[in-house]
Motif scaffolding. Structure first.
Motif, PDB file in Angstrom:
ATOM      1  N   LEU A 151      10.656   1.322  -2.816  1.00  0.00           N
ATOM      2  CA  LEU A 151      10.641   0.789  -1.505  1.00  0.00           C
ATOM      3  C   LEU A 151      11.115   1.457  -0.264  1.00  0.00           C
ATOM      4  CD1 LEU A 151      11.745  -3.130  -2.681  1.00  0.00           C
ATOM      5  CD2 LEU A 151       9.439  -2.241  -1.968  1.00  0.00           C
ATOM      6  N   LEU A 152      12.141   2.188  -0.931  1.00  0.00           N
ATOM      7  CA  LEU A 152      12.839   3.365   0.171  1.00  0.00           C
ATOM      8  C   LEU A 152      11.809   4.221   0.687  1.00  0.00           C
ATOM      9  CD1 LEU A 152      14.998   4.652   1.788  1.00  0.00           C
ATOM     10  CD2 LEU A 152      15.400   6.061  -0.421  1.00  0.00           C
ATOM     11  N   PHE A 153      10.714   4.959  -0.122  1.00  0.00           N
ATOM     12  CA  PHE A 153       9.831   5.764   0.372  1.00  0.00           C
ATOM     13  C   PHE A 153       8.907   4.988   1.096  1.00  0.00           C
ATOM     14  CE2 PHE A 153      11.758   8.536  -3.007  1.00  0.00           C
ATOM     15  CZ  PHE A 153      11.629   9.933  -2.264  1.00  0.00           C
ATOM     16  N   ALA A 154       8.498   3.662   0.587  1.00  0.00           N
ATOM     17  CA  ALA A 154       7.551   3.024   1.329  1.00  0.00           C
ATOM     18  C   ALA A 154       8.035   2.540   2.978  1.00  0.00           C
ATOM     19  CB  ALA A 154       7.127   1.480   0.667  1.00  0.00           C
ATOM     20  N   ALA A 155       9.290   2.436   2.879  1.00  0.00           N
ATOM     21  CA  ALA A 155       9.791   2.177   4.250  1.00  0.00           C
ATOM     22  C   ALA A 155       9.706   3.490   5.082  1.00  0.00           C
ATOM     23  CB  ALA A 155      11.355   1.586   4.233  1.00  0.00           C
ATOM     24  N   GLY A 214       7.616   6.979 -12.182  1.00  0.00           N
ATOM     25  CA  GLY A 214       9.092   6.810 -12.343  1.00  0.00           C
ATOM     26  C   GLY A 214       9.910   6.479 -11.563  1.00  0.00           C
ATOM     27  N   LEU A 215       9.783   6.222 -10.230  1.00  0.00           N
ATOM     28  CA  LEU A 215      10.705   5.876  -9.255  1.00  0.00           C
ATOM     29  C   LEU A 215      11.175   4.401  -9.601  1.00  0.00           C
ATOM     30  CD1 LEU A 215       9.076   6.559  -5.840  1.00  0.00           C
ATOM     31  CD2 LEU A 215      10.986   7.840  -6.913  1.00  0.00           C
ATOM     32  N   ASP A 256       0.804  -1.242   0.003  1.00  0.00           N
ATOM     33  CA  ASP A 256      -0.038  -0.044  -0.022  1.00  0.00           C
ATOM     34  C   ASP A 256       0.768   1.255  -0.045  1.00  0.00           C
ATOM     35  OD1 ASP A 256      -2.104  -1.691   0.030  1.00  0.00           O
ATOM     36  OD2 ASP A 256      -2.453  -1.225   2.172  1.00  0.00           O
ATOM     37  N   LYS A 257       1.886   1.259   0.720  1.00  0.00           N
ATOM     38  CA  LYS A 257       2.829   2.616   0.640  1.00  0.00           C
ATOM     39  C   LYS A 257       3.485   2.417  -0.379  1.00  0.00           C
ATOM     40  CE  LYS A 257       1.507   3.699   4.880  1.00  0.00           C
ATOM     41  NZ  LYS A 257       0.404   4.508   4.878  1.00  0.00           N
ATOM     42  N   GLN A 304       4.737   5.410  -5.598  1.00  0.00           N
ATOM     43  CA  GLN A 304       4.660   5.389  -6.991  1.00  0.00           C
ATOM     44  C   GLN A 304       3.649   6.393  -7.722  1.00  0.00           C
ATOM     45  OE1 GLN A 304       3.981   1.152  -7.613  1.00  0.00           O
ATOM     46  NE2 GLN A 304       6.011   0.564  -7.882  1.00  0.00           N
ATOM     47  N   GLN A 305       2.395   6.404  -6.858  1.00  0.00           N
ATOM     48  CA  GLN A 305       1.417   7.356  -7.578  1.00  0.00           C
ATOM     49  C   GLN A 305       1.699   8.813  -7.276  1.00  0.00           C
ATOM     50  OE1 GLN A 305      -2.064   6.253  -5.150  1.00  0.00           O
ATOM     51  NE2 GLN A 305      -2.641   4.522  -6.636  1.00  0.00           N
TER      52      GLN A 305
END
Length: 111
Positions: A52-56, A45-46, A34-35, A40-41
């Motif tokens: 995964l870094l941003f999700a973490a 382009g990540l 979900d994160k 990505q939204q």
């Protein structure tokens, strides 16, 4: 030992876990997914690693907020002797309620 496949940021990860932990790991993977989707939204382009870094980071931020909230509640509770056991029980219940709230929010967001 059991094996399960988790899908995170569009990739499949086969992992081993203790028997009976498959559903719990699947739930954790859903939280991460979900994160990752939010990352990505918000920033198309990540790369996979940056997603995964941003999700973490999103999850760490939520965890940090919850820890601060719990710490604030602990300092506002007058505890002596037997009250400490009651406070721990209440905090455990609050944690369970928060997890339920997150699950409901996740289901609502998917609908």
């Amino acid at each position: 030992m059991a094996e399960t496949t988790l899908v995170i940021a569009g990739r499949h990860y086969a992992i081993r876990c203790r028997d009976g932990e498959e559903a719990h790991l699947g739930h954790l993977a859903t939280l991460i997914e979900d994160k990752a989707r939010v990352a990505q939204q918000s920033t198309p382009g990540l790369t996979e690693v940056r997603t995964l870094l941003f999700a973490a980071l999103f999850l760490a931020d939520e965890l940090n907020d919850l820890k601060r909230e719990v710490a604030g509640r602990q300092t506002s509770l007058p505890l002596d002797g037997d009250d400490e056991a009651s406070a721990r029980a209440i905090e455990a219940l609050a944690g369970r309620i928060e997890k339920l709230r997150e699950r409901l929010a996740a289901r609502t967001a998917k609908a």
